[in-house]
Design an enzyme around this catalytic site. Structure first.
Site, mmCIF file in Angstrom:
data_model
loop_
_atom_site.group_PDB
_atom_site.id
_atom_site.type_symbol
_atom_site.label_atom_id
_atom_site.label_comp_id
_atom_site.label_asym_id
_atom_site.label_seq_id
_atom_site.Cartn_x
_atom_site.Cartn_y
_atom_site.Cartn_z
ATOM 1 N N TYR A 128 -4.201 4.366 6.392
ATOM 2 C CA TYR A 128 -4.742 3.424 7.394
ATOM 3 C C TYR A 128 -6.079 3.928 7.936
ATOM 4 O O TYR A 128 -6.992 3.139 8.196
ATOM 5 C CB TYR A 128 -3.746 3.209 8.539
ATOM 6 N N LYS B 273 0.850 -1.192 0.000
ATOM 7 C CA LYS B 273 0.000 0.000 0.000
ATOM 8 C C LYS B 273 0.881 1.235 0.000
ATOM 9 O O LYS B 273 1.995 1.149 0.508
ATOM 10 C CB LYS B 273 -0.954 0.042 1.200
HETATM 11 P P1 NAD Z 1 12.523 1.117 2.136
HETATM 12 O O1 NAD Z 1 13.099 2.404 1.677
HETATM 13 O O2 NAD Z 1 13.006 0.544 3.421
HETATM 14 O O3 NAD Z 1 12.691 -0.009 1.012
HETATM 15 C C1 NAD Z 1 12.444 0.267 -0.336
HETATM 16 C C2 NAD Z 1 13.305 -0.642 -1.188
HETATM 17 O O4 NAD Z 1 13.096 -0.312 -2.551
HETATM 18 C C3 NAD Z 1 14.801 -0.474 -0.907
HETATM 19 O O5 NAD Z 1 15.412 -1.723 -0.793
HETATM 20 C C4 NAD Z 1 15.312 0.264 -2.130
HETATM 21 O O6 NAD Z 1 16.656 -0.059 -2.440
HETATM 22 C C5 NAD Z 1 14.370 -0.238 -3.200
HETATM 23 N N1 NAD Z 1 14.285 0.634 -4.367
HETATM 24 C C6 NAD Z 1 14.187 0.189 -5.618
HETATM 25 N N2 NAD Z 1 14.188 1.201 -6.487
HETATM 26 C C7 NAD Z 1 14.275 2.327 -5.782
HETATM 27 C C8 NAD Z 1 14.315 3.703 -6.114
HETATM 28 N N3 NAD Z 1 14.237 4.122 -7.391
HETATM 29 N N4 NAD Z 1 14.403 4.602 -5.125
HETATM 30 C C9 NAD Z 1 14.433 4.211 -3.836
HETATM 31 N N5 NAD Z 1 14.409 2.899 -3.450
HETATM 32 C C10 NAD Z 1 14.337 1.979 -4.417
HETATM 33 O O7 NAD Z 1 10.932 1.353 2.186
HETATM 34 P P2 NAD Z 1 9.872 0.433 2.930
HETATM 35 O O8 NAD Z 1 9.587 1.007 4.250
HETATM 36 O O9 NAD Z 1 10.291 -0.982 2.860
HETATM 37 O O10 NAD Z 1 8.566 0.704 2.020
HETATM 38 C C11 NAD Z 1 8.384 0.055 0.775
HETATM 39 C C12 NAD Z 1 6.873 -0.053 0.469
HETATM 40 O O11 NAD Z 1 6.264 -0.810 1.500
HETATM 41 C C13 NAD Z 1 6.122 1.281 0.419
HETATM 42 O O12 NAD Z 1 5.139 1.235 -0.579
HETATM 43 C C14 NAD Z 1 5.481 1.376 1.795
HETATM 44 O O13 NAD Z 1 4.290 2.160 1.800
HETATM 45 C C15 NAD Z 1 5.183 -0.074 2.087
HETATM 46 N N6 NAD Z 1 5.158 -0.379 3.527
HETATM 47 C C16 NAD Z 1 4.089 -1.059 4.011
HETATM 48 C C17 NAD Z 1 4.026 -1.377 5.348
HETATM 49 C C18 NAD Z 1 2.867 -2.161 5.893
HETATM 50 O O14 NAD Z 1 2.748 -2.303 7.112
HETATM 51 N N7 NAD Z 1 2.002 -2.702 5.044
HETATM 52 C C19 NAD Z 1 5.053 -1.000 6.205
HETATM 53 C C20 NAD Z 1 6.140 -0.328 5.674
HETATM 54 C C21 NAD Z 1 6.181 -0.016 4.319
#
Ligand code: NAD
Length: 373
Positions: A223, A138
């Site tokens: 949320y 999401k």
């Molecule tokens: P994060 O920054 O920790 O991870 C993102 C990943 O994407 C990294 O490994 C990064 O290297 C990679 N990536 C690939 N291409 C990229 C680019 N062009 N620029 C930046 N990063 C790039 O982020 P996250 O917290 O893991 O969030 C990722 C997704 O998950 C988002 O859509 C967020 O809303 C969602 N999320 C959901 C929940 C949940 O509880 N459902 C919790 C956290 C995050």
């Protein structure tokens, strides 16, 4: 990594980094893998090996019906590290240029997209074209138009499109929904949702409009949007919204810091919600009806969720949200099961339409009519 010993070893290792993992959680997760399961398994590749990808990968070690079998990342060092940690074959590892080749890989049934929001649409369409099921984090996309394209691509390819709405499988949340359906609250009149935290690092993608698509609303306010719908049990027909920016140096053009929004439902129930990146301790739902109430705090964090109703405390046991979600999603994809609250593209599209309308209401100051059906 499917034996009990492997799982215990992983948890022994993670105990160093997760000293507060409740024993009840470990006991539950161990009991799940100790039950013998010989049915079909959903083979999942994770795309985006970041923070949340790591949470999902670890949780999946407790699953019976879903298994982590592939990885997609732009960072070779991360691929190597994860391959070793999760015992993933190098032939199941891809980067962002070559992952279309998963179409020839029988070890991968579905790809879980866990990358910054702006990448979801294009990546989901590529996964669908490769003939694999899409599980996407999401918000599903940046706006409703993008979400619609994802739905069409998955439908055309004949694959599932599911979105990581982990709260739709959370036991205390499901109990409140059961009580509401049972009439325990009487006619529902009001919902209040407060979703927010004080965001750190100003350089992160969440504060970059091109990658996030907005600010707190896309990330955490969603949320309260989604919660308003499953707590009230209806889809809203109008929205009003007001934006406040107290720290323009932190939150640039198009990156919302704080938004208050109100939703109106066909029954006459109303919702009042707060989404923010500038306040901590905001994770609270309150539902009021003619005959009773439910309140949950925390309401959508990783848990344990805590809550009570006019009938007393909610006592359903905590389970890893991500583990339960992946078990349930495997059942949806493999066994055509129907969840209590939908987690498909159509469900996520409704949230995107509401997000579009909230931004429009902030811009224009007007009440925006919604047609989600
Ligand atoms: P994060 O920054 O920790 O991870 C993102 C990943 O994407 C990294 O490994 C990064 O290297 C990679 N990536 C690939 N291409 C990229 C680019 N062009 N620029 C930046 N990063 C790039 O982020 P996250 O917290 O893991 O969030 C990722 C997704 O998950 C988002 O859509 C967020 O809303 C969602 N999320 C959901 C929940 C949940 O509880 N459902 C919790 C956290 C995050």
């Amino acid at each position: 990594m499917n034996t009990r010993r492997d799982f215990l070893q992983l948890f022994a290792a993670s105990a160093v980094t997760l000293p507060l993992t409740p024993l009840s959680t470990l006991a539950h997760e161990m009991s799940i893998i100790e039950e013998k399961y010989e049915g079909p398994v959903l083979q999942v590749a994770i795309m985006g090996l970041g923070n949340y990808g790591g949470t999902v990968a670890k949780a999946m070690q407790g699953c019976k019906k879903a298994r982590l079998t592939g990885l997609i990342s732009g960072t070779p060092a991360k691929l190597k590290e994860w391959q070793a940690t999760y015992n993933i074959s190098p032939k199941n590892c891809y980067n962002y240029e070559n992952f279309d080749q998963i179409k020839n890989n029988p070890d991968i049934d579905a790809v879980y997209i866990i990358t910054p929001n702006a990448l979801h649409m294009e990546q989901a369409i590529r996964v669908a074209k490769a003939g694999k099921h899409v599980i996407c984090e999401k918000p599903m996309a940046l706006n409703a138009a993008e979400g619609q394209r994802m739905i069409e691509a998955c439908s055309k390819a004949g694959v599932s499109l599911l979105v990581g709405y982990r709260m739709h499988f959370e036991p205390k949340t499901l109990e409140v929904i059961r009580m509401r359906k049972n009439g325990d609250f009487g006619k529902v009149l009001f919902f209040q949702g407060q979703s927010g935290f004080n965001i750190g690092d100003p350089k992160q993608w969440r504060l970059n409009k091109a990658l996030s698509g907005g600010g707190s609303l896309m990330d955490i306010g969603i949320y309260s949007i989604n919660g308003a719908r499953y707590m009230v049990g209806e889809d809203p027909i109008w929205v009003t919204a007001q934006e406040t920016k107290t720290q323009p140096e932190r939150f640039g053009e198009g990156v919302d810091e704080t938004i208050q929004f109100q939703l109106g439902f066909p029954s006459g129930a109303v919702a009042s919600c707060l989404s923010t990146y500038a306040m901590n301790h905001l994770d609270r739902f309150y539902l009021n009806g003619e005959k009773g109430f439910a309140e949950m705090q925390p309401s959508t964090g990783y848990g344990p969720i805590k809550g009570r109703t006019h009938k007393g405390e909610l006592t359903q046991p905590h389970q890893s949200h991500q583990m339960v979600q992946m078990e349930e999603m495997a059942d949806i994809i493999i066994n055509a099961q129907t969840p209590t609250v939908a987690v498909d593209g159509a469900e996520a599209l409704k949230d995107l339409k509401i997000i579009d309308a909230i931004y429009e209401a902030c811009r224009t100051g007007k009440k925006v009519t919604l047609q989600l059906g």
